[in-house]
Design a protein around this motif. Sequence first.
Motif, mmCIF file in Angstrom:
data_model
loop_
_atom_site.group_PDB
_atom_site.id
_atom_site.type_symbol
_atom_site.label_atom_id
_atom_site.label_comp_id
_atom_site.label_asym_id
_atom_site.label_seq_id
_atom_site.Cartn_x
_atom_site.Cartn_y
_atom_site.Cartn_z
ATOM 1 N N GLY A 471 0.800 -1.223 0.000
ATOM 2 C CA GLY A 471 0.000 0.000 0.000
ATOM 3 C C GLY A 471 0.832 1.272 0.000
ATOM 4 N N ARG A 472 0.166 2.366 -0.326
ATOM 5 C CA ARG A 472 0.809 3.678 -0.319
ATOM 6 C C ARG A 472 0.926 4.187 1.121
ATOM 7 N NH1 ARG A 472 0.750 6.820 -5.264
ATOM 8 N NH2 ARG A 472 -0.247 5.675 -6.959
ATOM 9 N N LEU A 473 2.140 4.504 1.541
ATOM 10 C CA LEU A 473 2.385 5.106 2.846
ATOM 11 C C LEU A 473 2.768 6.559 2.622
ATOM 12 C CD1 LEU A 473 4.534 2.255 4.457
ATOM 13 C CD2 LEU A 473 2.099 2.694 4.786
ATOM 14 N N PRO A 474 1.905 7.505 2.978
ATOM 15 C CA PRO A 474 2.190 8.919 2.688
ATOM 16 C C PRO A 474 3.400 9.445 3.457
ATOM 17 C CG PRO A 474 -0.141 8.583 3.224
ATOM 18 C CD PRO A 474 0.574 7.329 3.591
ATOM 19 N N ILE A 475 4.161 10.293 2.794
ATOM 20 C CA ILE A 475 5.215 11.078 3.444
ATOM 21 C C ILE A 475 4.698 12.510 3.543
ATOM 22 C CG2 ILE A 475 7.593 11.915 3.319
ATOM 23 C CD1 ILE A 475 8.257 9.449 1.643
ATOM 24 N N ARG A 476 4.420 12.957 4.755
ATOM 25 C CA ARG A 476 3.809 14.267 4.963
ATOM 26 C C ARG A 476 4.892 15.322 5.177
ATOM 27 N NH1 ARG A 476 1.373 9.802 7.072
ATOM 28 N NH2 ARG A 476 -0.906 9.745 7.026
ATOM 29 N N ARG A 477 4.653 16.474 4.613
ATOM 30 C CA ARG A 477 5.611 17.567 4.773
ATOM 31 C C ARG A 477 4.890 18.867 5.161
ATOM 32 N NH1 ARG A 477 8.014 14.359 0.795
ATOM 33 N NH2 ARG A 477 10.247 14.020 1.105
ATOM 34 N N THR A 478 5.520 19.575 6.071
ATOM 35 C CA THR A 478 5.096 20.923 6.427
ATOM 36 C C THR A 478 6.312 21.831 6.288
ATOM 37 O OG1 THR A 478 3.394 20.129 7.975
ATOM 38 C CG2 THR A 478 4.175 22.388 8.267
ATOM 39 N N ASP A 479 6.195 22.857 5.431
ATOM 40 C CA ASP A 479 7.325 23.747 5.151
ATOM 41 C C ASP A 479 8.564 22.950 4.749
ATOM 42 O OD1 ASP A 479 5.798 25.976 5.763
ATOM 43 O OD2 ASP A 479 6.360 25.918 7.878
ATOM 44 N N GLY A 480 8.355 21.888 3.988
ATOM 45 C CA GLY A 480 9.462 21.098 3.477
ATOM 46 C C GLY A 480 9.994 20.056 4.433
ATOM 47 N N GLU A 481 9.569 20.080 5.686
ATOM 48 C CA GLU A 481 10.041 19.120 6.671
ATOM 49 C C GLU A 481 9.039 17.965 6.816
ATOM 50 O OE1 GLU A 481 11.392 20.725 10.377
ATOM 51 O OE2 GLU A 481 11.806 22.676 9.463
ATOM 52 N N VAL A 482 9.582 16.762 7.000
ATOM 53 C CA VAL A 482 8.733 15.581 7.149
ATOM 54 C C VAL A 482 8.125 15.562 8.545
ATOM 55 C CG1 VAL A 482 8.673 13.064 7.157
ATOM 56 C CG2 VAL A 482 10.062 14.279 5.469
ATOM 57 N N VAL A 483 6.816 15.333 8.624
ATOM 58 C CA VAL A 483 6.113 15.293 9.912
ATOM 59 C C VAL A 483 5.295 14.012 10.010
ATOM 60 C CG1 VAL A 483 5.975 17.801 10.103
ATOM 61 C CG2 VAL A 483 4.130 16.560 8.976
ATOM 62 N N ALA A 484 4.968 13.612 11.225
ATOM 63 C CA ALA A 484 4.097 12.458 11.452
ATOM 64 C C ALA A 484 2.656 12.838 11.143
ATOM 65 C CB ALA A 484 4.229 11.973 12.893
ATOM 66 N N GLY A 485 1.823 11.828 10.947
ATOM 67 C CA GLY A 485 0.440 12.080 10.558
ATOM 68 C C GLY A 485 -0.557 11.971 11.690
ATOM 69 N N ASP A 486 -0.086 11.900 12.937
ATOM 70 C CA ASP A 486 -0.976 11.661 14.070
ATOM 71 C C ASP A 486 -1.514 12.960 14.653
ATOM 72 O OD1 ASP A 486 1.556 12.420 14.833
ATOM 73 O OD2 ASP A 486 1.586 11.182 16.643
ATOM 74 N N ARG A 487 -2.018 13.852 13.807
ATOM 75 C CA ARG A 487 -2.515 15.148 14.238
ATOM 76 C C ARG A 487 -3.478 15.682 13.195
ATOM 77 N NH1 ARG A 487 3.463 17.290 13.420
ATOM 78 N NH2 ARG A 487 3.741 15.070 13.790
ATOM 79 N N VAL A 488 -4.186 16.731 13.539
ATOM 80 C CA VAL A 488 -5.024 17.434 12.580
ATOM 81 C C VAL A 488 -4.196 18.573 11.993
ATOM 82 C CG1 VAL A 488 -7.163 18.725 12.255
ATOM 83 C CG2 VAL A 488 -7.077 16.850 13.917
#
Length: 815
Positions: A471-488
Amino acid sequence: MTRDTTRRAVLASVLAAGTAGLAASDAADLLDSFAPISGEAWDAADRSVPETVESPYGAASVSRDEFGVPQIEADAEPAAYFAVGYCQAFDRLFAMDLQRRAMRGRLSEVVGEATLDSDEFNVAMGFSDAAEATWEVVAETRAGPLVEAFADGVNAATEDLPLPLEFELIGYEPEPWTPVDSMLMEKQISWTLTGSFSELRRALVADRLGAERAETLFPKRYDHDETILDGTETRLGEARESVRPAGERASSGRRSGSVAPADPALTDWLSGFESPTGVGSNSWVVSGEHTESGVPIVAYDPHLSLQAPPLWYEQSVETPERSVRGATFSGVPFVIAGANDRGTWSFTNLGADVLDCYTYEIDDGGDRYRYDGEWRSFELDERETIPVAGGEDRELRVRRTVHGPLIEREGQRVGVAWTGHTATRTTVAIEAYGRSQGIDDLLEATRDFDLPTQNLVYADADGRTLYYATGRLPIRRTDGEVVAGDRVFDGSEGEGEWRGFEPFGESSWDGFVPFEEKPHAIDPDALSTANQRPIDDPIHYVGVDYAPPYRGERIAERLDDAVDGSDAEADDATDPDFHHALQSDVRDGRAPELVPELVAAVRDLPDPAVSLVDVADALDEWDYRMARDSRAALVFARYLPHFRERVFRPAFSDADLGETYYPSDWTLARLPDDDPLFDGRSRGDLAVAALRDALDEIDEAGWEMYGDYNTTRAMSHPVGGEAPFLNYEELPADGSPATVKNYRVESAVGSSWRMVVRPGTDATAVLPGGNSGDYFSEHYDDQLRRWLDNDQRPMPLGDDGEPVVRFEPSTEGSR
């Protein structure tokens, strides 16, 4: 009387009484949707497949084994899958149509207002649009023509045969089946396994209880050592992405994950459409080094909703390109979990985080949202009408942002991004599995398995074994930095975005974990999965919502004892009987953590009642097995929910959080005596009070043994409340939510299919009910008692049964 005669008599009594014969309903609000029962219902009692059927795809034959499993043979693959569609429609047409209607948001069209919430959610989520996008991709692959042939077979059966009884009961006819409907079934399966709004609940708990208490009560990582992998299997390079935890400041100075929690009413409403409580599975593989035959063994039992008929449908297909048998879901052409002549494959839920929630700044008129520094019109903004039988049609405003659907309810909104909203190729992968000739083929096909995220366990006839996270595992980024997905995330600020993700289009892999960097193991000696975290230190963030390790620990313990020779009765060589026995294991790992303190608390009472002492003595002597004939298992099963209530309810009630927000039993067992939840109360006093509650409940209900309470009553037909005769017989069952032999009477979840396979040789399996969804068929429930006892029957390939149906080329010629 014969089974057929008995069932005809039941129908006759219902016909004689009309709808009044169905009035004793557990869901009376649906009764108005039922059509008056007429003599046409007798047509369903005489449904049978003709000896010959015309097929535009060419010749094929269907035989049936003693359990009604269709065995299709054909020289051409499209001819075979036309026959598969015909057989599935004969056996499961109502289940297919019901699930299709649910995912399209059209249940209320035939049921009425009772299902409007479900329809509104499914329409807003746009599952049907995602299926359309998926079909556009799949249609151009090798699987496409086979899916089309399957759909044609379904429609041929619908036209040729009387409709199943349920259509007469409700009073409607199904629309033609399309290839998009089969893609919709893929979305439905995937949503069941990965649809989670846990970050909304997590944010609400942190807001109500405080972040520190929330972290204590809902740890993102259970403290145990029973991961699927030991960590060495996925060390493919030194580079590792640093994931910023929630709350740390991004490079822009903005605090990530600091948005306000979603509205509690919206959060609770959305939670009602998540995966059923307890969805999970067991699977394990042992290499030939530790089997009597020298051939690997794979054992599998997925824990999904239990109902009549079962979710899974068994079939066998023989063509020059494949020889495959196993389980699929109604409406899906290809075997999902099963075996071919070279290998066997199974899946358990990875527990990956593949859904994110976003909040937005929306203008005063509600027509635009702020994104990337500007006001934007919604990517989609239109009105959808939901037809309602016997009531006023409902109009729903459907809107989407760059991330996906915007879910709205009573003025509250949250954006959703889910990996299933894009075009996916899992159908292509599953079709290729059936033709695979070994581990290399399987690995190549798995690259296309992008939905849902699963633990794939595989073995082949060459002795190779495999574990791979799909499956697809998303790589999340905020301002170019990788962040975990356990938040809103703040969607207007572009937090937590997935590069390359195109909702309702075709996504690239740019923003997702590369295939080679997913957790995996090639040729593991012995490995088991039970929805625990896959690895302690993954290269990439996977998720935080993993099962407590009770099942995982028990499976690993017994496998280790067997393959290491530490078991006095083991000789370092397992056979299928060992694996059947392990699937039947009913030791509950919660009991040794919670029962001793309860026994001690009773014995510490100054003057305990004799009845309490007797119960404590029985619990002290108990082997912690949740067996149907055990009195102690009954007491523990009813004690535990009362203990939860007494420990959690005061604090959670004060925070306006219901029991669905209670921490896990793993957390409950580890709460120290001075935890603020006890607020001066002692664990022992609460335990004794909960035991008294349980004994009062047991006495009032008249239960004697665990099997009096833990029965198959939960395994009901979708319209069994209105037509109770469609439900299975109520029988005592073993197992609990924490046992390997999994059964959850409160949520109707458990082992929905079991199989044990030696690739290239023999295989056994059993369904929780029967392969047919036709109430009048002898195969409606002929495996129910076998399932209760895990008495699996052979699952052979290429069985030479006498054909009961022959598909002959139509006079217009084959396609």
